[in-house]
Design a protein around this motif. Structure first.
Motif, PDB file in Angstrom:
ATOM      1  N   HIS A  84       0.833  -1.214   0.000  1.00 22.46           N
ATOM      2  CA  HIS A  84       0.000   0.000   0.000  1.00 22.46           C
ATOM      3  C   HIS A  84       0.863   1.256   0.000  1.00 22.46           C
ATOM      4  N   SER A  85       0.546   2.160  -0.910  1.00 24.57           N
ATOM      5  CA  SER A  85       1.269   3.427  -1.013  1.00 24.57           C
ATOM      6  C   SER A  85       0.255   4.546  -1.171  1.00 24.57           C
ATOM      7  N   SER A  86       0.016   5.263  -0.103  1.00 21.89           N
ATOM      8  CA  SER A  86      -1.036   6.281  -0.103  1.00 21.89           C
ATOM      9  C   SER A  86      -0.710   7.450  -1.027  1.00 21.89           C
ATOM     10  N   GLU A  87       0.576   7.610  -1.412  1.00 22.49           N
ATOM     11  CA  GLU A  87       0.955   8.721  -2.281  1.00 22.49           C
ATOM     12  C   GLU A  87       0.624   8.451  -3.742  1.00 22.49           C
ATOM     13  N   ASP A  88       0.415   7.189  -4.109  1.00 28.25           N
ATOM     14  CA  ASP A  88       0.179   6.839  -5.503  1.00 28.25           C
ATOM     15  C   ASP A  88      -1.296   6.999  -5.872  1.00 28.25           C
TER      16      ASP A  88
END
Length: 278
Positions: free
Chosen positions: A152-156
């Motif tokens: 999980h990458s909230s910036e993407d």
């Protein structure tokens, strides 16, 4: 603080599995429930999940399964598509903290009480570890939540895009080494970024990944991966994967020049990434 979910302990889960593994999906749908008389909660750590939340979660999982052919058997591709969808859905909707998600009894409740029809549709006549939560790298739902947690990458724009980079068997190689590698989302994301740069056509990807991870395990006592920035960590991993590819090519019958040219192909995308950063 995340939600607390019901836990189905082994004494109740095992006999339920022995019964359910022989039943048709339609019967399991009739037996699906949002509670179980033997379910327990941990005493502290958050609020208990509501019955409405469990109903919504079941409705969501059934809808995703139906998109992949449920209750019919479906295809390998449709089952894989379901896995990826359920991974992001569970991670987004359950509001679990890792400590709660590390409990196999939580996942046993999901597989045997809330979603037994989905669980046994996804893995007909499964071995126990697919539903009991005895091995979270194998559990029908638990393994997918953890895959989503680690990528999980909230910036993407698409926080779960990296789920598509590695298949289940390959990702399990990382998670199986979780004590040294798989417990660090920072490191797992870097592994996936670097892996996605490679062109491994003509190689046995599983063997390449296994050797690459062995090299990282040897580095782990000397490098604090979590302290490195993305760029520095990626550069460190590229060195290790280049060593793997070089060692693999050295065992072939290719000439030194042929090995060099083949290695250039493997890392052609990596070079483009690095050029773009300059």
């Amino acid at each position: 603080m995340g939600l607390l979910y019901p836990r189905l302990l082994a004494g109740q889960a095992k006999p339920l599995h022995e019964t359910y593994r022989r039943l048709p999906v339609a019967e399991l749908t009739r037996r699906a429930a949002i509670s179980h008389d033997s379910a327990v909660y941990v005493a502290t750590g958050g609020d208990r999940v509501s019955e409405d939340k469990l109903r919504d979660l079941r409705r969501l999982a059934v809808d995703l399964a139906m998109d992949s052919g449920f209750p019919d058997e479906g295809t390998r591709d449709s089952r894989t598509a379901f896995d990826l969808r359920i991974a992001s859905a569970l991670h987004t909707e359950m509001d679990l903290v890792p400590a709660e998600a590390a409990s196999g009894d939580v996942w046993a409740f999901l597989a045997l009480v809330l979603l037994p029809d989905i669980a046994y549709w996804r893995y007909p006549v499964p071995p126990g570890d697919r539903v009991l939560g005895t091995d979270l790298t194998r559990h029908v739902f638990g393994r997918m939540w953890w895959r989503a947690q680690l990528v999980h990458s909230s910036e993407d724009p698409d926080p779960y895009a990296a789920l598509n980079i590695l298949g289940e068997a390959a990702f399990d190689q990382i998670y199986a080494r979780r004590k040294a590698l798989g417990n660090s989302p920072h490191l797992v994301k870097a592994i996936l970024r670097v892996w996605n740069e490679l062109d491994l056509k003509g190689f046995n990807e599983r063997d390449i990944l296994r050797d690459f991870l062995k090299r990282l395990l040897r580095l782990a006592p000397f490098v604090l991966f979590e302290s490195l920035s993305d760029d520095v960590l990626d550069a460190e991993l590229r060195v290790s994967v280049r060593e793997t590819v070089t060692a693999t090519l050295a065992e072939t019958n290719l000439t030194a020049e042929e090995q060099r040219l083949k290695a250039e192909v493997v890392f052609s995308r990596t070079q483009h990434v690095m050029d773009a950063m300059m």
